[in-house]
Design an enzyme around this catalytic site. Structure first.
Site, PDB file in Angstrom:
ATOM      1  N   ARG A  35      -0.384  -3.899   5.694  1.00  0.00           N
ATOM      2  CA  ARG A  35      -1.687  -3.524   5.761  1.00  0.00           C
ATOM      3  C   ARG A  35      -1.927  -2.170   6.189  1.00  0.00           C
ATOM      4  NH1 ARG A  35      -4.536  -9.050   7.757  1.00  0.00           N
ATOM      5  NH2 ARG A  35      -6.103  -8.202   6.801  1.00  0.00           N
ATOM      6  N   GLY A  38      -1.351   0.934  12.270  1.00  0.00           N
ATOM      7  CA  GLY A  38      -2.094   0.830  13.458  1.00  0.00           C
ATOM      8  C   GLY A  38      -2.308  -0.567  13.958  1.00  0.00           C
ATOM      9  N   CYS A  41      -4.397  -3.878  16.566  1.00  0.00           N
ATOM     10  CA  CYS A  41      -5.059  -3.139  17.627  1.00  0.00           C
ATOM     11  C   CYS A  41      -6.089  -2.032  17.160  1.00  0.00           C
ATOM     12  CB  CYS A  41      -4.023  -2.336  18.351  1.00  0.00           C
ATOM     13  SG  CYS A  41      -4.597  -0.872  19.470  1.00  0.00           S
ATOM     14  N   GLY A 113       7.633  -6.198   4.077  1.00  0.00           N
ATOM     15  CA  GLY A 113       8.976  -5.961   4.205  1.00  0.00           C
ATOM     16  C   GLY A 113       9.630  -7.351   4.639  1.00  0.00           C
ATOM     17  N   GLY A 184     -11.176 -16.557  27.048  1.00  0.00           N
ATOM     18  CA  GLY A 184     -10.060 -15.619  27.162  1.00  0.00           C
ATOM     19  C   GLY A 184     -10.683 -14.361  27.030  1.00  0.00           C
ATOM     20  N   VAL A 185      -9.694 -13.332  26.706  1.00  0.00           N
ATOM     21  CA  VAL A 185     -10.181 -11.884  26.662  1.00  0.00           C
ATOM     22  C   VAL A 185     -10.866 -11.561  25.380  1.00  0.00           C
ATOM     23  CG1 VAL A 185      -9.258  -9.558  27.166  1.00  0.00           C
ATOM     24  CG2 VAL A 185      -7.831 -11.441  27.269  1.00  0.00           C
ATOM     25  N   VAL A 239     -12.560 -28.382  22.747  1.00  0.00           N
ATOM     26  CA  VAL A 239     -13.428 -28.666  21.396  1.00  0.00           C
ATOM     27  C   VAL A 239     -12.642 -29.555  20.661  1.00  0.00           C
ATOM     28  CG1 VAL A 239     -13.884 -27.420  19.230  1.00  0.00           C
ATOM     29  CG2 VAL A 239     -14.179 -26.250  21.467  1.00  0.00           C
ATOM     30  N   SER A 266     -11.282 -18.047  19.380  1.00  0.00           N
ATOM     31  CA  SER A 266     -10.230 -17.181  20.225  1.00  0.00           C
ATOM     32  C   SER A 266      -9.697 -17.913  21.118  1.00  0.00           C
ATOM     33  CB  SER A 266     -11.467 -15.825  20.669  1.00  0.00           C
ATOM     34  OG  SER A 266     -12.358 -16.709  21.403  1.00  0.00           O
ATOM     35  N   HIS A 441     -13.704  12.854  45.465  1.00  0.00           N
ATOM     36  CA  HIS A 441     -15.054  12.489  45.908  1.00  0.00           C
ATOM     37  C   HIS A 441     -16.090  12.837  45.267  1.00  0.00           C
ATOM     38  CE1 HIS A 441     -17.774  10.750  48.835  1.00  0.00           C
ATOM     39  NE2 HIS A 441     -18.155  11.798  48.979  1.00  0.00           N
TER      40      HIS A 441
HETATM   41  P1  NAI Z   1      -6.522 -15.979  25.367  1.00  0.00           P
HETATM   42  O1  NAI Z   1      -5.139 -16.681  25.588  1.00  0.00           O
HETATM   43  O2  NAI Z   1      -6.890 -14.886  26.125  1.00  0.00           O
HETATM   44  O3  NAI Z   1      -7.623 -17.060  26.085  1.00  0.00           O
HETATM   45  C1  NAI Z   1      -7.794 -18.371  25.095  1.00  0.00           C
HETATM   46  C2  NAI Z   1      -8.623 -19.350  25.724  1.00  0.00           C
HETATM   47  O4  NAI Z   1      -8.754 -20.577  24.964  1.00  0.00           O
HETATM   48  C3  NAI Z   1      -7.856 -20.023  26.993  1.00  0.00           C
HETATM   49  O5  NAI Z   1      -8.698 -19.572  28.142  1.00  0.00           O
HETATM   50  C4  NAI Z   1      -7.767 -21.286  26.660  1.00  0.00           C
HETATM   51  O6  NAI Z   1      -7.646 -22.144  27.836  1.00  0.00           O
HETATM   52  C5  NAI Z   1      -8.763 -21.658  25.878  1.00  0.00           C
HETATM   53  N1  NAI Z   1      -8.657 -22.661  24.862  1.00  0.00           N
HETATM   54  C6  NAI Z   1      -7.504 -22.992  24.153  1.00  0.00           C
HETATM   55  N2  NAI Z   1      -7.672 -24.068  23.361  1.00  0.00           N
HETATM   56  C7  NAI Z   1      -8.888 -24.582  23.522  1.00  0.00           C
HETATM   57  C8  NAI Z   1      -9.867 -25.425  23.064  1.00  0.00           C
HETATM   58  N3  NAI Z   1      -9.434 -26.588  22.048  1.00  0.00           N
HETATM   59  N4  NAI Z   1     -11.055 -25.608  23.547  1.00  0.00           N
HETATM   60  C9  NAI Z   1     -11.508 -24.812  24.250  1.00  0.00           C
HETATM   61  N5  NAI Z   1     -10.941 -23.916  24.704  1.00  0.00           N
HETATM   62  C10 NAI Z   1      -9.535 -23.729  24.430  1.00  0.00           C
HETATM   63  O7  NAI Z   1      -6.583 -15.719  23.667  1.00  0.00           O
HETATM   64  P2  NAI Z   1      -7.542 -14.605  22.951  1.00  0.00           P
HETATM   65  O8  NAI Z   1      -8.767 -14.263  23.783  1.00  0.00           O
HETATM   66  O9  NAI Z   1      -7.687 -15.206  21.701  1.00  0.00           O
HETATM   67  O10 NAI Z   1      -6.707 -13.406  23.012  1.00  0.00           O
HETATM   68  C11 NAI Z   1      -5.394 -13.289  22.282  1.00  0.00           C
HETATM   69  C12 NAI Z   1      -4.688 -12.109  22.765  1.00  0.00           C
HETATM   70  O11 NAI Z   1      -5.316 -10.884  22.532  1.00  0.00           O
HETATM   71  C13 NAI Z   1      -4.317 -12.282  24.375  1.00  0.00           C
HETATM   72  O12 NAI Z   1      -3.144 -12.615  24.588  1.00  0.00           O
HETATM   73  C14 NAI Z   1      -4.751 -11.145  24.933  1.00  0.00           C
HETATM   74  O13 NAI Z   1      -4.196 -10.466  25.931  1.00  0.00           O
HETATM   75  C15 NAI Z   1      -5.043 -10.101  23.704  1.00  0.00           C
HETATM   76  N6  NAI Z   1      -6.423  -9.411  23.875  1.00  0.00           N
HETATM   77  C16 NAI Z   1      -6.301  -8.352  24.846  1.00  0.00           C
HETATM   78  C17 NAI Z   1      -7.604  -7.659  24.916  1.00  0.00           C
HETATM   79  C18 NAI Z   1      -7.691  -6.671  26.335  1.00  0.00           C
HETATM   80  O14 NAI Z   1      -6.647  -6.455  26.809  1.00  0.00           O
HETATM   81  N7  NAI Z   1      -8.689  -6.244  26.475  1.00  0.00           N
HETATM   82  C19 NAI Z   1      -8.618  -7.732  24.260  1.00  0.00           C
HETATM   83  C20 NAI Z   1      -8.325  -8.788  23.174  1.00  0.00           C
HETATM   84  C21 NAI Z   1      -7.375  -9.484  23.136  1.00  0.00           C
END
Ligand code: NAI
Length: 456
Positions: A35, A38, A41, A113, A184-185, A239, A266, A441
């Protein structure tokens, strides 16, 4: 057949950074990326989401300007403009990486690849229609969103009703009702954006708290902030189905529904190890991710893996460092990956910055720690800008060695401040050494200095 010292599969943060370092060190290097350079991210993750979130922040400032004595009338958001602006940001940065590759003499193959075979002195790799030879390989193929077998979810993704991190960053109209599956995030950052721009947002999360491994006190402050802004949190709710125009979940044992114009899925990401020929050279995987050691070596000599594909810490900055560790080891330089001082940030408003042990993880590991907790109102700048905000800083200190094990913050600039705490952990400086450091400061980061003086 063209021969390379190093062929890298994947041009995301792990891959392009490793390529740059390898090329600059004189290794004949190629990157194969199907793709855009980058990776997730730059194209559909960190950068585009920050571009959107900044637009939301400016809009929020405009909406609340009167609290600061500024009159703004008629503030509105132009979603198409926001998306176009984001596309421009991404384009600039992607072309920057292309230029870096050229500068470092790295050959970029824009195609898929695939590892064909191991030979006595290296590996044969398909780059689209061509076949190249690699003395060593770095696998940096990243990760993909998890789409679990929840009834209706896959069909929802196919029809466009359900989005992943990719589609939501290109949404040109603001949904009236957005349901986010997973607090999550990604879920929280996108919930934050769409809440700011006027969607009715419901976050359905399986656990009894948001933001996964984040310090519990901090995640609950974050939750309170967003609840006050109108986000509905359905916690402890799994869900069970995605239906026409709604999401079904179990709440207190009963089927409950949230209406949606759009849904964001997510609920985590998984390593991308399929269809790259790992089986042809017998690379060992564990729970779907490539197993690596602290030098980023896999079980096969000459094959390294870095970034999300090894499933250790799915963060772009971890990927950068892992890529460097791999290249240093290929160059014969001593280097090893350490994971105890990796900062993490949630770019909500207020933002969260964290590094190292949390109060909960320290307890779980039976660590003998002192916990210092301060309100960010210790900072004059914080008060001047936030009118008594609820931001806090928590510092986890090893009692015996008087070293910092963790720092957790919620509040303005936390994302930019947290690296300083990571450095304090990484360098293993003592509290008494750190007390001699002069902080600027007035800044919010001064609260770290205050906390150092609170340690017994
Ligand atoms: P995540 O692992 O952060 O959160 C997923 C959430 O979904 C969890 O809290 C989990 O309990 C919940 N979940 C799982 N199955 C479910 C269900 N059936 N019903 C309801 N809740 C459910 O994953 P996310 O947010 O998709 O992010 C993926 C990756 O991307 C992470 O590893 C994160 O570190 C990375 N990321 C980091 C960012 C940052 O550093 N600012 C920003 C975006 C992503």
């Amino acid at each position: 057949m063209e021969t390379f010292d190093l062929v890298i599969l994947g041009g995301g943060p792990a891959g392009y950074n490793a390529a740059e370092k390898a090329g600059a060190a004189g290794l004949k290097t190629a990157v194969i990326e199907k793709r855009a350079l980058g990776g997730v991210c730059l194209n559909e993750g960190c950068i585009p989401s920050k571009s959107l979130l900044y637009s939301a922040k400016v809009y929020d400032y405009a909406k609340h300007a009167s609290s600061y004595g500024v009159t703004v009338t008629g503030a509105s958001i132009d979603q198409k403009f926001v998306i176009n602006r984001k596309n421009g940001v991404v384009k600039t940065l992607v072309s920057g990486i292309g230029m870096k590759m050229k500068k470092c003499g790295v050959k970029v193959y824009s195609c898929e690849g695939f590892i064909n075979a191991k030979t006595p002195d290296g590996f044969e790799i398909k780059a689209g229609e061509e076949v190249v030879f690699a003395k060593q390989i770095l696998i940096a193929t990243g990760s993909v969103p998890v789409i679990p077998p929840i009834p209706g979810l896959r069909e929802g993704v196919d029809s466009g009703f359900v989005m992943t991190n990719r589609e939501i960053l290109d949404l040109e109209s603001i949904p009236k009702k957005l349901v986010v599956i997973g607090g999550g995030v990604i879920g929280l950052e996108m919930a934050s954006y769409y809440n700011s721009v006027g969607s009715e947002v419901t976050v359905v999360e399986m656990l009894d708290h948001i933001a996964g491994p984040t310090d519990r006190e901090i995640s609950s402050i974050l939750q309170n902030n967003y609840a006050a802004k109108g986000i509905k949190f359905e916690l402890g709710c799994k869900v069970t189905a995605v239906e026409d125009g709604r999401v079904r979940y179990e709440k207190d044992g009963k089927d409950t529904f949230a209406e949606a114009d759009k849904v964001l899925c997510s609920i985590g990401r998984r390593a991308q190890t399929a269809d790259i020929g790992l089986e042809n050279i017998n690379v060992y995987t564990e729970r779907g991710a490539i197993k690596t050691d602290e030098q980023m070596k896999t079980n096969i000599a000459g094959v390294y893996a870095a970034g999300d594909v090894n499933g250790v810490s799915m963060l772009a900055h971890t990927a950068y460092r892992e890529g460097e560790v791999a290249v240093n080891n290929i160059l014969g330089k001593k280097d090893r990956m350490r994971y105890n001082a990796i900062p993490s940030v949630i770019y909500t408003n207020p933002e969260v910055g964290a590094v190292g042990e949390t109060e909960e993880s320290a307890k779980q590991k039976n660590l003998d720690v002192e916990i210092v907790k301060l309100t960010l109102n210790y900072s004059g700048r914080y008060v001047a800008e936030n009118d008594k905000g609820d931001g806090i800083l928590k510092m986890i200190v090893d009692k015996k060695y008087r070293r910092i094990l963790g720092v957790h913050m919620i509040g303005s600039y936390a994302s930019e401040i947290i690296y300083g705490a990571a450095m304090m952990i990484e360098t293993e400086a003592t509290i008494d050494d750190l007390k001699e450091v002069v902080f600027p400061h007035p800044t919010v980061c001064e609260v770290i200095r205050e906390a150092l003086f609170e340690v017994k």
